[in-house]
Design an enzyme around this catalytic site. Structure first.
Site, PDB file in Angstrom:
ATOM      1  N   VAL A   1      86.003  81.066  63.310  1.00  0.00           N
ATOM      2  CA  VAL A   1      86.996  80.630  62.325  1.00  0.00           C
ATOM      3  C   VAL A   1      88.263  81.479  62.394  1.00  0.00           C
ATOM      4  CG1 VAL A   1      87.451  80.559  59.833  1.00  0.00           C
ATOM      5  CG2 VAL A   1      85.396  79.518  60.754  1.00  0.00           C
TER       6      VAL A   1
ATOM      7  N   LYS B   1      85.541  92.610  71.884  1.00  0.00           N
ATOM      8  CA  LYS B   1      86.134  91.295  71.650  1.00  0.00           C
ATOM      9  C   LYS B   1      87.664  91.397  71.670  1.00  0.00           C
ATOM     10  CE  LYS B   1      84.019  88.367  68.704  1.00  0.00           C
ATOM     11  NZ  LYS B   1      83.596  87.693  67.476  1.00  0.00           N
TER      12      LYS B   1
ATOM     13  N   THR C   1      83.031  81.279  54.049  1.00  0.00           N
ATOM     14  CA  THR C   1      82.312  80.467  53.067  1.00  0.00           C
ATOM     15  C   THR C   1      81.548  81.415  52.145  1.00  0.00           C
ATOM     16  OG1 THR C   1      82.099  78.714  54.687  1.00  0.00           O
ATOM     17  CG2 THR C   1      80.586  78.640  52.805  1.00  0.00           C
TER      18      THR C   1
ATOM     19  N   LEU D   1      86.722  73.305  59.585  1.00  0.00           N
ATOM     20  CA  LEU D   1      86.718  72.942  61.007  1.00  0.00           C
ATOM     21  C   LEU D   1      85.301  72.847  61.543  1.00  0.00           C
ATOM     22  CD1 LEU D   1      85.923  75.623  62.884  1.00  0.00           C
ATOM     23  CD2 LEU D   1      88.219  76.305  62.286  1.00  0.00           C
TER      24      LEU D   1
ATOM     25  N   LYS E   1      83.517  73.854  49.199  1.00  0.00           N
ATOM     26  CA  LYS E   1      83.019  74.073  50.565  1.00  0.00           C
ATOM     27  C   LYS E   1      81.498  73.894  50.634  1.00  0.00           C
ATOM     28  CE  LYS E   1      82.559  75.407  54.751  1.00  0.00           C
ATOM     29  NZ  LYS E   1      82.909  74.552  55.874  1.00  0.00           N
TER      30      LYS E   1
ATOM     31  N   LEU F   1      75.144  60.162  60.331  1.00  0.00           N
ATOM     32  CA  LEU F   1      73.964  59.307  60.162  1.00  0.00           C
ATOM     33  C   LEU F   1      73.262  59.124  61.505  1.00  0.00           C
ATOM     34  CD1 LEU F   1      74.812  56.373  57.698  1.00  0.00           C
ATOM     35  CD2 LEU F   1      73.271  58.295  57.344  1.00  0.00           C
TER      36      LEU F   1
ATOM     37  N   ALA G   1      70.155  60.129  63.719  1.00  0.00           N
ATOM     38  CA  ALA G   1      68.848  60.792  63.638  1.00  0.00           C
ATOM     39  C   ALA G   1      68.678  61.730  64.830  1.00  0.00           C
ATOM     40  CB  ALA G   1      67.748  59.742  63.633  1.00  0.00           C
ATOM     41  N   GLY G   2      68.002  62.840  64.618  1.00  0.00           N
ATOM     42  CA  GLY G   2      67.831  63.808  65.702  1.00  0.00           C
ATOM     43  C   GLY G   2      66.817  64.876  65.350  1.00  0.00           C
TER      44      GLY G   2
ATOM     45  N   CYS H   1      76.660  76.969  60.021  1.00  0.00           N
ATOM     46  CA  CYS H   1      77.041  76.643  58.637  1.00  0.00           C
ATOM     47  C   CYS H   1      75.975  75.908  57.827  1.00  0.00           C
ATOM     48  CB  CYS H   1      78.330  75.832  58.647  1.00  0.00           C
ATOM     49  SG  CYS H   1      79.737  76.805  59.196  1.00  0.00           S
TER      50      CYS H   1
END
Ligand code: NAD
Length: 441
Positions: A12, A36, A122, A157, A211, A257, A259-260, A267
């Protein structure tokens, strides 16, 4: 043009910092991770996110975007300071605020004038006030009295399409307590404001809740269709057709919607658990959240049962090609990916896994350390499929949508496909001699 510091240069923070500099602001991204920051200074992007590299390079070249580990320098040159550090789950599911509060303390330790401290991480309702209190206490300890505002500006995002999402959001939510802070935020998002992006101006607590509400609702929607898929399998209905017709109802919409094998990522799992915890701590338990969290865990294990029920309850000696381990396509992120539950469980039942993922091997190699003796990594999906008894599609990378099934004979691979993302048609695969298993189809 605003001078902005972004504390936390992860998925983010980096995307927000880079794109805010692209909006014309002067942005310095801060992180405590020296490796980093060094990499970013050398033009290396630590995450895989389509379109991000050129934005970072371009704005760094024009000196609108820079990177540092020196928070003091970053804060002193900025009027707006975003907090975009991680908020991982604690043992009880609540969001761990130690990184947010430590960032707030660091900001207060070095601020030298009016600052708008913007919480983009968040965080549970009430965190904005905690950030305010921490800043005030730290300033008191320093013996200084400086003006500041705290703002909640949650980020929506999606990894994999983060650049597009940040530049074309459905809405920008700003929770603020002063006109001054609101005006500063409008300036920060001036480009979007001029593009007529809807702005939701509200108080800090409502912004924080928006959120969680949005993420929890989407996670619940996925879980609804996953559980419905399991019912469809039992009663002979096709969940894809059901979902399509449901989605054609404008009140429902077709998004989320599919399915998996269960939702994952950085998140949804933590935000659903955090909302469940917020709700019960507030004395208003959300049973829907508790059920969503539990059903999602079950869904991952249900996938393993499906595989076992076709191949044999004991997977001893079976070689399974696994295509995709990231939690979704177009990212290298494996946080809470269904693969983290499914792969170890397949190994526990005796399987050997041959894995291919276009971006997942770097993170996967350490995440699957515990099962490394039962797993091999392959550069190419066909290498993974070679000599396998079955193929499991776990992440719907585009590369897998165009698999050449005519090569299975030459690859001496079993024609058994577990299409856990429903990207192929049962009819077509069965016509090619495959045993096909989807989710609810
Ligand atoms: P991340 O783990 O990728 O990045 C967090 C970064 O913060 C790390 O690089 C870490 O080194 C750095 N950090 C921690 N403490 C610091 C400190 N005191 N000073 C400077 N840097 C510090 O996390 P992320 O995925 O970018 O998520 C950040 C927040 O945004 C979380 O609250 C998350 O829930 C929220 N969010 C994430 C996404 C997403 O898709 N990843 C989307 C919307 C919102």
């Amino acid at each position: 043009m605003a001078h902005i510091a972004v504390i936390g240069t992860g998925y983010v923070g980096l995307v927000s910092g880079a794109l805010l500099s692209d909006f014309g602001h002067s942005v310095v991204c801060v992180d405590i991770d020296e490796k980093k920051i060094d990499a970013l200074k050398n033009g290396e992007i630590p995450i895989y996110e389509p379109g991000l590299e050129s934005v970072v390079r371009n704005n760094a070249y024009y000196k609108r975007l820079s990177f540092t580990t020196d928070i003091k320098e970053a804060v002193s040159t900025s009027e707006v300071v975003f907090i975009a550090v991680g908020t991982p789950p604690s043992d009880d599911g609540s969001a761990d605020l130690k990184y947010v509060l430590s960032a707030a303390t660091s900001i207060a330790e070095c601020m030298d004038g009016y600052k708008v401290v913007v919480d983009k991480s968040t965080v549970p309702v009430g965190t904005g006030q905690k950030v305010k209190a921490v800043i005030r206490e730290t300033l008191e300890k320093r013996g200084v009295n400086l003006p500041f505002d705290v703002v909640s500006n949650p980020e929506f995002l999606r990894e994999g399409s983060a650049v597009q999402d940040f530049t074309h959001p459905d809405r920008v939510v700003i929770g603020a307590e002063s006109e001054r802070a609101l005006e500063v935020m409008k300036d920060v998002y001036r480009v979007l404001f001029l593009n007529e992006t809807p702005f939701v101006e509200t108080d800090i607590e409502t912004a924080e809740m928006i959120k969680y509400a949005a993420n929890a609702f989407l996670a619940m929607k996925i879980t609804f269709i996953n559980e419905l898929a399991n019912v469809c399998e039992r009663v002979g209905a096709n969940v894809q057709k059901v979902a399509k017709a449901m989605g054609q109802d404008g009140r429902i919409s077709s998004k989320f919607l599919h399915a998996g094998p269960g939702y994952g990522g950085s998140c949804f799992p933590k935000d659903t658990r955090a909302l469940a915890q917020i709700a019960s701590a507030a004395g208003a338990p959300m049973r829907l959240m508790d059920a969503t969290v539990e059903a999602n865990e079950q869904q991952k294990l249900h996938m393993v049962d499906k595989i076992s029920s076709v191949l044999s309850s004991d997977l001893n000696g079976k070689k399974i090609a696994v295509l995709g381990v990231t939690f979704k396509p177009n990212t290298d992120d494996m946080r809470e990916a269904p693969s983290l539950v499914i792969l170890p469980e397949l190994v526990k039942r005796g399987a050997f896994l041959a894995v291919n993922d276009p971006q997942g091997s770097k993170e996967g190699e350490w995440r699957f350390q515990a099962i490394k003796d039962s797993l091999s990594w392959h550069e190419d999906p066909y290498e993974a499929i070679h000599g396998s008894d079955a193929t499991v599609i776990l992440t719907e990378w585009n590369q897998f949508r165009t698999l050449d099934f005519s090569r299975y004979d030459e690859l001496e691979a079993g024609k058994v496909l577990f299409d856990l993302r429903n990207i192929f048609s049962r009819t077509q695969l069965e016509a090619l001699g495959f045993t096909y298993t989807g989710v609810g189809v």
